[in-house]
Design a protein around this motif. Structure first.
Motif, PDB file in Angstrom:
ATOM      1  N   LYS A   7       0.849  -1.180   0.000  1.00  0.00           N
ATOM      2  CA  LYS A   7       0.000   0.000   0.000  1.00  0.00           C
ATOM      3  C   LYS A   7       0.884   1.230   0.000  1.00  0.00           C
ATOM      4  CE  LYS A   7      -3.484  -0.546  -0.298  1.00  0.00           C
ATOM      5  NZ  LYS A   7      -3.933  -0.715  -1.676  1.00  0.00           N
ATOM      6  N   THR A  62     -16.082  -4.159  -7.394  1.00  0.00           N
ATOM      7  CA  THR A  62     -15.066  -3.287  -6.808  1.00  0.00           C
ATOM      8  C   THR A  62     -13.694  -3.619  -7.388  1.00  0.00           C
ATOM      9  OG1 THR A  62     -14.509  -4.779  -4.986  1.00  0.00           O
ATOM     10  CG2 THR A  62     -16.346  -3.241  -4.638  1.00  0.00           C
ATOM     11  N   GLU A  63     -12.755  -2.711  -7.181  1.00  0.00           N
ATOM     12  CA  GLU A  63     -11.357  -2.976  -7.533  1.00  0.00           C
ATOM     13  C   GLU A  63     -10.591  -3.222  -6.250  1.00  0.00           C
ATOM     14  OE1 GLU A  63      -9.329  -0.778 -10.657  1.00  0.00           O
ATOM     15  OE2 GLU A  63     -11.168   0.386 -10.947  1.00  0.00           O
ATOM     16  N   ASP A  64      -9.731  -4.242  -6.260  1.00  0.00           N
ATOM     17  CA  ASP A  64      -8.977  -4.558  -5.054  1.00  0.00           C
ATOM     18  C   ASP A  64      -8.156  -3.355  -4.589  1.00  0.00           C
ATOM     19  OD1 ASP A  64      -8.499  -5.786  -7.572  1.00  0.00           O
ATOM     20  OD2 ASP A  64      -6.570  -6.546  -6.913  1.00  0.00           O
ATOM     21  N   TRP A  65      -8.105  -3.188  -3.275  1.00  0.00           N
ATOM     22  CA  TRP A  65      -7.439  -2.120  -2.546  1.00  0.00           C
ATOM     23  C   TRP A  65      -8.198  -0.784  -2.586  1.00  0.00           C
ATOM     24  CZ3 TRP A  65      -4.536  -4.540   0.559  1.00  0.00           C
ATOM     25  CH2 TRP A  65      -3.821  -5.664   0.143  1.00  0.00           C
ATOM     26  N   SER A  66      -9.341  -0.746  -3.270  1.00  0.00           N
ATOM     27  CA  SER A  66     -10.141   0.476  -3.270  1.00  0.00           C
ATOM     28  C   SER A  66     -10.925   0.575  -1.960  1.00  0.00           C
ATOM     29  CB  SER A  66     -11.114   0.464  -4.449  1.00  0.00           C
ATOM     30  OG  SER A  66     -12.101  -0.549  -4.274  1.00  0.00           O
ATOM     31  N   GLU A  67     -11.455   1.754  -1.691  1.00  0.00           N
ATOM     32  CA  GLU A  67     -12.256   1.940  -0.476  1.00  0.00           C
ATOM     33  C   GLU A  67     -13.539   1.107  -0.526  1.00  0.00           C
ATOM     34  OE1 GLU A  67     -11.370   3.390   2.362  1.00  0.00           O
ATOM     35  OE2 GLU A  67      -9.448   3.605   1.343  1.00  0.00           O
ATOM     36  N   TRP A 101     -13.852  -1.807  -1.924  1.00  0.00           N
ATOM     37  CA  TRP A 101     -13.410  -3.186  -1.625  1.00  0.00           C
ATOM     38  C   TRP A 101     -13.280  -3.379  -0.117  1.00  0.00           C
ATOM     39  CZ3 TRP A 101      -8.152  -5.117  -0.469  1.00  0.00           C
ATOM     40  CH2 TRP A 101      -7.988  -6.490  -0.715  1.00  0.00           C
ATOM     41  N   LYS A 102     -12.681  -2.404   0.540  1.00  0.00           N
ATOM     42  CA  LYS A 102     -12.512  -2.491   1.988  1.00  0.00           C
ATOM     43  C   LYS A 102     -13.857  -2.376   2.706  1.00  0.00           C
ATOM     44  CE  LYS A 102      -7.864  -0.505   1.717  1.00  0.00           C
ATOM     45  NZ  LYS A 102      -7.027   0.700   1.981  1.00  0.00           N
TER      46      LYS A 102
END
Length: 470
Positions: free
Chosen positions: A3, A277-282, A284-285
């Protein structure tokens, strides 16, 4: 996987590191924090003494330096002879590799005696363009074949760390074999049970296929749930279960399983089986704490995804808060690994034996005094720390991997066999860049912006333009 630090912090860290000072905070597997200027990691490994020999360590987080601090603390005889000076340059904006390469090529007293490389680029240093700098572990005073056997190191990790001559030049301290990490409450509602065996059967555990996974996705959809958050959640399972890597005989190759990702991704999107979603996006979280469009059953990943991503984004710190405690792990439908950090010694180091002692303690020591045991049981900094999957199957067999986050489940029961399923022969030194281009084209295709053939054609052109690989 890393990150990003802020641009300002990254520049500051790069500047101080290039000046051969040591500093930094963890920037690993979703744990990011800004660097601390020129402060040292601890007095034990960076105090100056004219009587001590300096061992230079290059890395991209403070994780290994903290391990070294522990070694110094518990091995005073070694600490009396050596000081380990870490140079930490985050992988942000691609700063680490160019600086490391320059330092290795320059040689001299400031060159790294050993260094770290992560899965995204480790092959460059074990088998690729910079592999000539890597010292075989046998030259470090390690009886490597016996040590690997005694420690029960996963095959994929050894394959990645073996150079073209067949010598082991790198090993990791983590085990990053992947499992399916799922929400218990959603499994109960959709499948009638949250038992790992039930969920494993539902997704087709061990079949190497995606048929049952999509059957399960349809069941979940009927209940208003998504099976995964986005197509990135299955990408690493696809990527690292493929038979061939991106480069074969110096030519770009699209393995059939990787090409199938186009179809798997489109099926997920067209049928509304995920939250796109896209991985590591808000977004996704947000799905990790059940705040997305639809409740998400699970994520594919290793133990670090649980410890440093799901736990940090679940919305709580104890059972009953957010989704904390509502998780479990089961065998995945395809075997894969995701991530990891390998330790490599410089063949030109004048301190190979001392470096060997450090590397052996971190990656191969199976005693309760070794890093592997402390890392697995969360005791590196005292009782109650984060438990993690380690390189040694022997150590995990003698350790307790029970986590409150997983409702008390012992994660080692799933992750130890998962590490054996992973394949380490499909990586290349260009994976980081090529993966980004492939994922981008797949999203263009699934969004309806271009056809399947056009996505493949454009991908090939992008790789040819940037890497001159056709």
């Amino acid at each position: 996987m890393k990150k990003a630090l802020s641009v300002i912090s990254a520049i500051a860290l790069l500047a101080t590191s290039m000046a051969a000072t040591s500093c930094g905070k963890k920037d690993d597997e979703g744990n990011s924090s800004s660097g601390s200027g020129s402060s040292s990691s601890s007095s034990s490994s960076s105090s100056s003494s004219g009587k001590k020999e300096t061992i230079n360590l290059w890395t991209f987080t403070d994780e290994v330096p903290k391990m070294i601090d522990k070694y110094m603390e518990t091995h005073p005889d070694f600490a009396a002879k050596y000081e380990v000076v870490p140079t930490i340059i985050p992988t942000t904006d691609g700063n680490y590799q160019p600086a490391l390469d320059k330092a290795l090529q320059a040689g001299g007293k400031d060159a790294p005696d050993f260094f770290c490389a992560e899965a995204a680029f480790v092959l460059k240093y074990t088998q690729g363009d910079m592999s000539s700098y890597a010292a075989p572990y046998k030259d470090l005073g390690i009886d490597i074949d016996k040590a690997i056997s005694d420690a029960d190191i996963a095959k994929y990790s050894v394959e990645i760390g073996t150079n073209p001559s067949g010598d082991v030049v790198g090993l990791g301290y983590q085990a990053t074999g992947g499992a399916f990490i799922y929400r218990r409450s959603i499994a109960k509602d959709a499948f009638g049970s949250d038992d790992p065996k039930t969920v494993a059967e539902k997704i087709g555990a061990g079949t190497g296929k995606w048929d049952k996974f999509f059957d399960a996705a349809e069941e979940l959809k009927a209940k208003g749930y998504a099976i995964v958050s986005g197509d990135g959640d299955i990408w690493h399972a696809v990527e690292n279960s493929s038979d061939k890597g991106w480069i074969v005989d110096d030519k770009l190759t699209i393995d059939t399983k990787r090409e199938e990702f186009l179809d798997l991704s489109k099926k997920l999107k067209d049928n509304n089986y995920h939250n796109d979603t896209e991985d590591w996006s808000e977004a996704w979280k947000a799905d990790m704490r059940d705040e997305g469009e639809k409740g998400v059953l699970g994520f594919y990943g290793p133990a670090w995804l649980i410890n440093y991503t799901l736990a940090d984004n679940c919305g709580g710190s104890k059972a009953g808060e957010g989704t904390y405690g509502d998780w479990a792990v089961c065998e995945p439908n395809v075997g894969f690994f995701w991530g990891g950090t390998w330790l490599i010694a410089n063949k030109d180091s004048q301190k190979k034996e001392a470096v060997g002692e450090l590397i052996n303690w971190i990656t191969l020591d199976c005693t309760k005094d070794g890093l592997q045991y402390m890392w697995a049981n969360g005791t590196l900094n005292g009782e109650g720390g984060t438990k993690d999957c380690v390189a040694s199957g022997t150590v995990m067999a003698m350790s307790d991997g029970s986590l409150e986050f997983l409702g008390g489940q012992n994660m080692f029961d799933v992750f130890v066999p998962a590490n054996q399923f992973a394949n380490g022969k499909n990586l290349t030194q260009y994976d980081e860049k090529i993966n980004q281009k492939w994922r981008g084209q797949v999203r263009q295709y699934t969004a309806g912006n271009k056809g399947r053939d056009a996505a493949i054609k454009d991908f090939k052109q992008e790789v040819a333009d940037e890497l001159d690989i056709k």
